[in-house]
Motif scaffolding. Structure first.
Motif, PDB file in Angstrom:
ATOM      1  N   ILE A   1     -14.827  -2.328  13.755  1.00  0.00           N
ATOM      2  CA  ILE A   1     -13.317  -1.442  12.703  1.00  0.00           C
ATOM      3  C   ILE A   1     -13.683  -0.088  11.676  1.00  0.00           C
ATOM      4  N   CYS A   2     -13.538   0.823  12.202  1.00  0.00           N
ATOM      5  CA  CYS A   2     -13.366   1.559  11.522  1.00  0.00           C
ATOM      6  C   CYS A   2     -12.375   2.202  10.407  1.00  0.00           C
ATOM      7  N   TYR A   3     -12.444   2.896   9.696  1.00  0.00           N
ATOM      8  CA  TYR A   3     -11.488   3.316   8.964  1.00  0.00           C
ATOM      9  C   TYR A   3     -11.255   5.207   8.732  1.00  0.00           C
ATOM     10  N   THR A   4      -9.870   5.227   8.465  1.00  0.00           N
ATOM     11  CA  THR A   4      -9.953   7.164   8.159  1.00  0.00           C
ATOM     12  C   THR A   4      -9.055   7.037   6.665  1.00  0.00           C
ATOM     13  N   THR A   5      -9.521   7.890   6.035  1.00  0.00           N
ATOM     14  CA  THR A   5      -7.893   8.004   4.551  1.00  0.00           C
ATOM     15  C   THR A   5      -7.970   9.309   4.645  1.00  0.00           C
ATOM     16  N   PRO A   6      -7.004  10.145   3.893  1.00  0.00           N
ATOM     17  CA  PRO A   6      -6.341  11.442   3.610  1.00  0.00           C
ATOM     18  C   PRO A   6      -7.993  12.248   3.154  1.00  0.00           C
ATOM     19  N   ASN A   7      -8.429  11.244   2.520  1.00  0.00           N
ATOM     20  CA  ASN A   7     -10.078  12.679   2.634  1.00  0.00           C
ATOM     21  C   ASN A   7     -11.656  12.035   3.130  1.00  0.00           C
ATOM     22  N   MET A   8     -12.222  11.416   4.467  1.00  0.00           N
ATOM     23  CA  MET A   8     -12.681  10.843   4.927  1.00  0.00           C
ATOM     24  C   MET A   8     -12.160  10.680   6.466  1.00  0.00           C
ATOM     25  N   CYS A   9     -13.225  11.772   7.113  1.00  0.00           N
ATOM     26  CA  CYS A   9     -12.946  11.842   8.551  1.00  0.00           C
ATOM     27  C   CYS A   9     -11.803  11.737   8.947  1.00  0.00           C
ATOM     28  N   ASN A  10     -10.379  12.763   8.322  1.00  0.00           N
ATOM     29  CA  ASN A  10      -8.808  12.015   8.281  1.00  0.00           C
ATOM     30  C   ASN A  10      -9.476  13.287  10.302  1.00  0.00           C
ATOM     31  N   LEU A  11     -10.182  13.543  10.412  1.00  0.00           N
ATOM     32  CA  LEU A  11      -9.653  14.477  12.493  1.00  0.00           C
ATOM     33  C   LEU A  11     -10.607  13.288  12.364  1.00  0.00           C
ATOM     34  N   HIS A  12      -9.932  13.103  13.799  1.00  0.00           N
ATOM     35  CA  HIS A  12     -11.357  12.487  14.430  1.00  0.00           C
ATOM     36  C   HIS A  12     -10.157  12.084  16.255  1.00  0.00           C
ATOM     37  N   SER A  13     -11.262  11.242  17.021  1.00  0.00           N
ATOM     38  CA  SER A  13     -11.233  11.827  18.160  1.00  0.00           C
ATOM     39  C   SER A  13     -11.703   9.860  18.910  1.00  0.00           C
ATOM     40  N   PHE A  14     -10.818   9.383  20.412  1.00  0.00           N
ATOM     41  CA  PHE A  14     -11.987   8.082  20.163  1.00  0.00           C
ATOM     42  C   PHE A  14     -12.302   8.994  21.929  1.00  0.00           C
ATOM     43  N   ILE A  15     -13.348   8.181  22.486  1.00  0.00           N
ATOM     44  CA  ILE A  15     -13.903   8.690  23.465  1.00  0.00           C
ATOM     45  C   ILE A  15     -14.630   7.375  24.506  1.00  0.00           C
ATOM     46  N   ASN A  16     -14.342   7.568  25.856  1.00  0.00           N
ATOM     47  CA  ASN A  16     -13.921   5.797  26.374  1.00  0.00           C
ATOM     48  C   ASN A  16     -15.129   6.586  28.009  1.00  0.00           C
TER      49      ASN A  16
ATOM     50  N   ILE B   1       0.583  -1.127   0.368  1.00  0.00           N
ATOM     51  CA  ILE B   1       0.077   0.006   0.113  1.00  0.00           C
ATOM     52  C   ILE B   1       0.832   1.488   0.190  1.00  0.00           C
ATOM     53  N   TYR B   2       1.648   1.094   0.722  1.00  0.00           N
ATOM     54  CA  TYR B   2       2.490   2.585   0.624  1.00  0.00           C
ATOM     55  C   TYR B   2       3.308   2.580  -0.452  1.00  0.00           C
ATOM     56  N   GLN B   3       3.739   1.444  -1.699  1.00  0.00           N
ATOM     57  CA  GLN B   3       4.574   1.742  -2.516  1.00  0.00           C
ATOM     58  C   GLN B   3       3.828   2.340  -3.251  1.00  0.00           C
ATOM     59  N   LEU B   4       2.313   1.928  -3.063  1.00  0.00           N
ATOM     60  CA  LEU B   4       1.237   2.498  -4.354  1.00  0.00           C
ATOM     61  C   LEU B   4       1.237   3.912  -4.187  1.00  0.00           C
ATOM     62  N   PHE B   5       0.689   4.229  -2.679  1.00  0.00           N
ATOM     63  CA  PHE B   5       0.827   5.594  -2.338  1.00  0.00           C
ATOM     64  C   PHE B   5       1.931   6.239  -2.714  1.00  0.00           C
ATOM     65  N   ILE B   6       3.285   6.133  -2.635  1.00  0.00           N
ATOM     66  CA  ILE B   6       4.356   6.754  -3.232  1.00  0.00           C
ATOM     67  C   ILE B   6       4.165   7.151  -4.684  1.00  0.00           C
ATOM     68  N   GLN B   7       3.976   5.953  -5.639  1.00  0.00           N
ATOM     69  CA  GLN B   7       3.820   5.827  -6.469  1.00  0.00           C
ATOM     70  C   GLN B   7       1.810   7.190  -7.510  1.00  0.00           C
ATOM     71  N   ASN B   8       1.034   6.350  -6.356  1.00  0.00           N
ATOM     72  CA  ASN B   8       0.466   7.400  -7.506  1.00  0.00           C
ATOM     73  C   ASN B   8      -1.013   8.244  -6.016  1.00  0.00           C
ATOM     74  N   GLY B   9       0.004   9.118  -4.963  1.00  0.00           N
ATOM     75  CA  GLY B   9       0.026  10.138  -4.094  1.00  0.00           C
ATOM     76  C   GLY B   9      -1.241   9.871  -3.290  1.00  0.00           C
TER      77      GLY B   9
END
Length: 206
Positions: A147-162, A11-19
């Motif tokens: 499971i939850c996910y964060t991407t560069p343009n979706m939920c890039n800011l987040h916080s967890f609360i107990n 994934i990292y290599q494809l991130f480097i290639q494609n942004g």
């Protein structure tokens, strides 16, 4: 664990290639599969059982950190009634897997027109008040196995609360790539103001 490492490297290599946009659209199911697979191995279970502690309000147990910051795996533990500060993951993908307890994830997206304010804030040491507008996303109620996910343009800011008064909230983060000062993948913290406005704060102000 080796499958998880190989997939993270791929994934990292494809991130480097494609942004960074690649991390918004790639198929993250293999990464999810290998994360669950790794957590079922005896060696990782023993490592977690022997090393996971809760000696602070927020504790981190490193699992795998790459010296080139291409990816990182770590377990975070929130003590009862503790909130992890709202923070960003610039140009990064994060998979969060709940290992124990119940908690809430709050998420935000900064308006595109205000992203330059964030970048300017990251590149200065001058104390300043910077306010950005952001879209608040629906909160997620999480329990063990979720499971939850964060991407560069979706939920890039987040916080967890107990929310528990008695039990910790524990989750594993798979981060690709990791924070890196050299490429301006710096962490920034945010404080909620009125309406959909967030104030950027320095790490030493937490």
């Amino acid at each position: 664990m080796q499958n998880l490492i190989k997939e993270s490297q791929r994934i990292y290599q494809l991130f480097i290639q494609n942004g960074p946009k690649y991390l918004d659209t790639f198929d993250y199911q293999p990464l999810t599969k290998y994360t669950i697979e790794a957590l079922q191995t005896k060696s990782l279970q023993e490592y977690i059982n022997n090393n996971l502690t809760m000696n602070q309000e927020i504790s981190m147990l490193p699992i795998q950190f790459q010296p080139d910051n291409s990816f990182a795996f770590a377990i975070f533990t929130l003590a009862p009634k503790i909130t992890m500060p709202l923070h960003d993951h610039p140009d990064m993908f994060v998979l969060s897997y709940v290992l124990y307890g119940e908690g809430i994830r709050e998420g935000w997206n900064i308006k595109q027109s205000d992203l330059n304010k964030v970048n300017s804030f990251k590149n200065t040491t001058v104390k300043q008040d910077v306010i950005v507008e952001a879209e608040e996303l629906p909160s997620l109620n999480l329990k063990t196995g979720d499971i939850c996910y964060t991407t560069p343009n979706m939920c890039n800011l987040h916080s967890f609360i107990n929310n528990s008064f008695t039990k910790p909230f524990v989750f594993l983060d798979i981060i690709v790539p990791h924070y890196d000062e050299n490429t301006n993948r710096k962490i920034t913290y945010f404080q909620r103001e009125k309406d959909n406005r967030l104030k950027l704060i320095q790490q030493d102000e937490l």
